[in-house]
Design a protein around this motif. Sequence first.
Motif, PDB file in Angstrom:
ATOM      1  N   ALA A   3      -6.827   3.010  -4.471  1.00 18.01           N
ATOM      2  CA  ALA A   3      -7.194   3.895  -5.367  1.00 18.01           C
ATOM      3  C   ALA A   3      -5.959   4.594  -5.951  1.00 18.01           C
ATOM      4  N   LEU A   4      -4.857   3.940  -6.198  1.00 22.13           N
ATOM      5  CA  LEU A   4      -3.572   4.352  -6.629  1.00 22.13           C
ATOM      6  C   LEU A   4      -3.513   4.705  -8.432  1.00 22.13           C
ATOM      7  N   PRO A   5      -3.054   5.368  -8.765  1.00 23.49           N
ATOM      8  CA  PRO A   5      -3.032   5.524 -10.359  1.00 23.49           C
ATOM      9  C   PRO A   5      -2.297   4.479 -10.906  1.00 23.49           C
ATOM     10  N   GLU A   6      -2.869   4.121 -12.099  1.00 20.06           N
ATOM     11  CA  GLU A   6      -2.551   2.991 -12.970  1.00 20.06           C
ATOM     12  C   GLU A   6      -0.862   2.797 -12.945  1.00 20.06           C
ATOM     13  N   ASP A   7      -0.184   3.970 -13.018  1.00 23.28           N
ATOM     14  CA  ASP A   7       1.317   4.098 -13.545  1.00 23.28           C
ATOM     15  C   ASP A   7       1.948   3.959 -12.176  1.00 23.28           C
ATOM     16  N   SER A   8       1.285   3.675 -11.266  1.00 22.55           N
ATOM     17  CA  SER A   8       1.923   3.686  -9.821  1.00 22.55           C
ATOM     18  C   SER A   8       2.857   2.395  -9.905  1.00 22.55           C
ATOM     19  N   ALA A   9       4.134   2.605  -9.438  1.00 27.44           N
ATOM     20  CA  ALA A   9       5.193   1.447  -9.519  1.00 27.44           C
ATOM     21  C   ALA A   9       5.231   0.623  -8.271  1.00 27.44           C
ATOM     22  N   ILE A  10       4.548  -0.512  -8.392  1.00 31.19           N
ATOM     23  CA  ILE A  10       4.395  -1.367  -7.429  1.00 31.19           C
ATOM     24  C   ILE A  10       5.036  -2.835  -7.540  1.00 31.19           C
ATOM     25  N   THR A  11       5.909  -3.196  -6.492  1.00 29.90           N
ATOM     26  CA  THR A  11       6.508  -4.319  -6.976  1.00 29.90           C
ATOM     27  C   THR A  11       6.371  -5.376  -5.746  1.00 29.90           C
ATOM     28  N   GLY A  12       7.037  -6.471  -5.817  1.00 28.06           N
ATOM     29  CA  GLY A  12       6.644  -7.252  -4.812  1.00 28.06           C
ATOM     30  C   GLY A  12       7.387  -6.989  -3.267  1.00 28.06           C
ATOM     31  N   GLU A  13       8.341  -5.742  -3.543  1.00 29.90           N
ATOM     32  CA  GLU A  13       8.895  -5.502  -2.248  1.00 29.90           C
ATOM     33  C   GLU A  13       8.328  -4.295  -1.684  1.00 29.90           C
ATOM     34  N   SER A  14       7.279  -3.729  -2.351  1.00 30.67           N
ATOM     35  CA  SER A  14       6.234  -2.584  -1.896  1.00 30.67           C
ATOM     36  C   SER A  14       5.645  -2.983  -0.585  1.00 30.67           C
ATOM     37  N   LYS A  15       5.757  -2.092   0.134  1.00 30.21           N
ATOM     38  CA  LYS A  15       5.314  -2.066   1.534  1.00 30.21           C
ATOM     39  C   LYS A  15       3.787  -1.475   1.498  1.00 30.21           C
ATOM     40  N   PHE A  16       2.955  -2.206   2.101  1.00 31.47           N
ATOM     41  CA  PHE A  16       1.507  -1.477   2.124  1.00 31.47           C
ATOM     42  C   PHE A  16       1.666  -0.158   2.857  1.00 31.47           C
ATOM     43  N   ALA A  17       2.407  -0.220   4.024  1.00 31.24           N
ATOM     44  CA  ALA A  17       2.467   1.148   4.580  1.00 31.24           C
ATOM     45  C   ALA A  17       3.018   2.222   4.035  1.00 31.24           C
ATOM     46  N   ALA A  18       4.052   1.937   3.197  1.00 30.41           N
ATOM     47  CA  ALA A  18       4.654   2.837   2.407  1.00 30.41           C
ATOM     48  C   ALA A  18       3.560   3.374   1.183  1.00 30.41           C
ATOM     49  N   LEU A  19       2.868   2.496   0.850  1.00 31.49           N
ATOM     50  CA  LEU A  19       1.880   2.927  -0.129  1.00 31.49           C
ATOM     51  C   LEU A  19       0.660   3.898   0.570  1.00 31.49           C
ATOM     52  N   GLY A  20       0.751   4.043   1.745  1.00 33.49           N
ATOM     53  CA  GLY A  20      -0.327   4.562   2.418  1.00 33.49           C
ATOM     54  C   GLY A  20      -1.474   3.911   3.117  1.00 33.49           C
ATOM     55  N   ALA A  21      -1.376   2.619   2.984  1.00 32.79           N
ATOM     56  CA  ALA A  21      -2.474   1.792   3.694  1.00 32.79           C
ATOM     57  C   ALA A  21      -2.377   1.860   5.254  1.00 32.79           C
ATOM     58  N   ASP A  22      -3.575   1.992   5.689  1.00 34.03           N
ATOM     59  CA  ASP A  22      -3.767   1.918   6.833  1.00 34.03           C
ATOM     60  C   ASP A  22      -4.367   0.602   7.432  1.00 34.03           C
ATOM     61  N   SER A  23      -4.529   0.353   8.681  1.00 34.29           N
ATOM     62  CA  SER A  23      -4.969  -1.163   8.940  1.00 34.29           C
ATOM     63  C   SER A  23      -6.333  -1.474   8.327  1.00 34.29           C
ATOM     64  N   LEU A  24      -7.181  -0.590   8.254  1.00 35.41           N
ATOM     65  CA  LEU A  24      -8.470  -0.726   7.596  1.00 35.41           C
ATOM     66  C   LEU A  24      -8.223  -1.165   5.981  1.00 35.41           C
ATOM     67  N   ASP A  25      -7.400  -0.234   5.386  1.00 32.96           N
ATOM     68  CA  ASP A  25      -7.162  -0.626   3.764  1.00 32.96           C
ATOM     69  C   ASP A  25      -6.519  -1.905   3.770  1.00 32.96           C
ATOM     70  N   THR A  26      -5.382  -2.338   4.786  1.00 31.42           N
ATOM     71  CA  THR A  26      -4.978  -3.635   4.670  1.00 31.42           C
ATOM     72  C   THR A  26      -6.123  -4.618   4.965  1.00 31.42           C
ATOM     73  N   VAL A  27      -7.107  -4.467   5.721  1.00 34.12           N
ATOM     74  CA  VAL A  27      -8.192  -5.507   5.787  1.00 34.12           C
ATOM     75  C   VAL A  27      -8.832  -5.648   4.322  1.00 34.12           C
ATOM     76  N   GLU A  28      -9.185  -4.492   3.815  1.00 34.87           N
ATOM     77  CA  GLU A  28      -9.849  -4.608   2.683  1.00 34.87           C
ATOM     78  C   GLU A  28      -9.022  -5.222   1.591  1.00 34.87           C
ATOM     79  N   ILE A  29      -7.607  -5.120   1.681  1.00 35.98           N
ATOM     80  CA  ILE A  29      -6.805  -5.553   0.701  1.00 35.98           C
ATOM     81  C   ILE A  29      -7.020  -7.288   0.668  1.00 35.98           C
TER      82      ILE A  29
END
Length: 139
Positions: A74-100
């Motif tokens: 549920a990140l804003p559309e203007d969020s800067a996400i690239t290939g190097e973006s780490k899920f943890a740095a984006l605020g994802a916990d283990s449940l979020d990672t499973v959902e991804i």
Amino acid sequence: MAAFAGAFVSVQPRPRLLRQSLATTSIPSLKSLSFSNRGGRLTSQHLPLRSRVSCAAKPETVEKVCAIVKKQLALPEDSAITGESKFAALGADSLDTVEIVMGLEEEFGINVEEESAQSIATVQDAADLIEKLIENKDA
């Protein structure tokens, strides 16, 4: 995803032969190969060569993964996400990672094994795994 780094190569009396063998070595399904030599030129000494092999996913795959990550977190559309973006740095916990991962499976029609899912830390990791699974599925 294939990667190796930090290799040391001993170049003895014939550095030209090393360059020839590196230039003619074939690695199946290799998308990118780069060699760098901090010493400037090859001599008959032990030279540290830093080698890196990377198999980058298609930009379209990375873009789709970014969109799925934005949606799942549920990140804003203007969020800067690239290939190097780490899920943890984006605020994802283990449940979020499973959902991804579940979103990726649905979007790409693949099945990600638990072992493989645990190795995903970045958007690029996910995109590379997806392309590998699609390639294996089509083979």
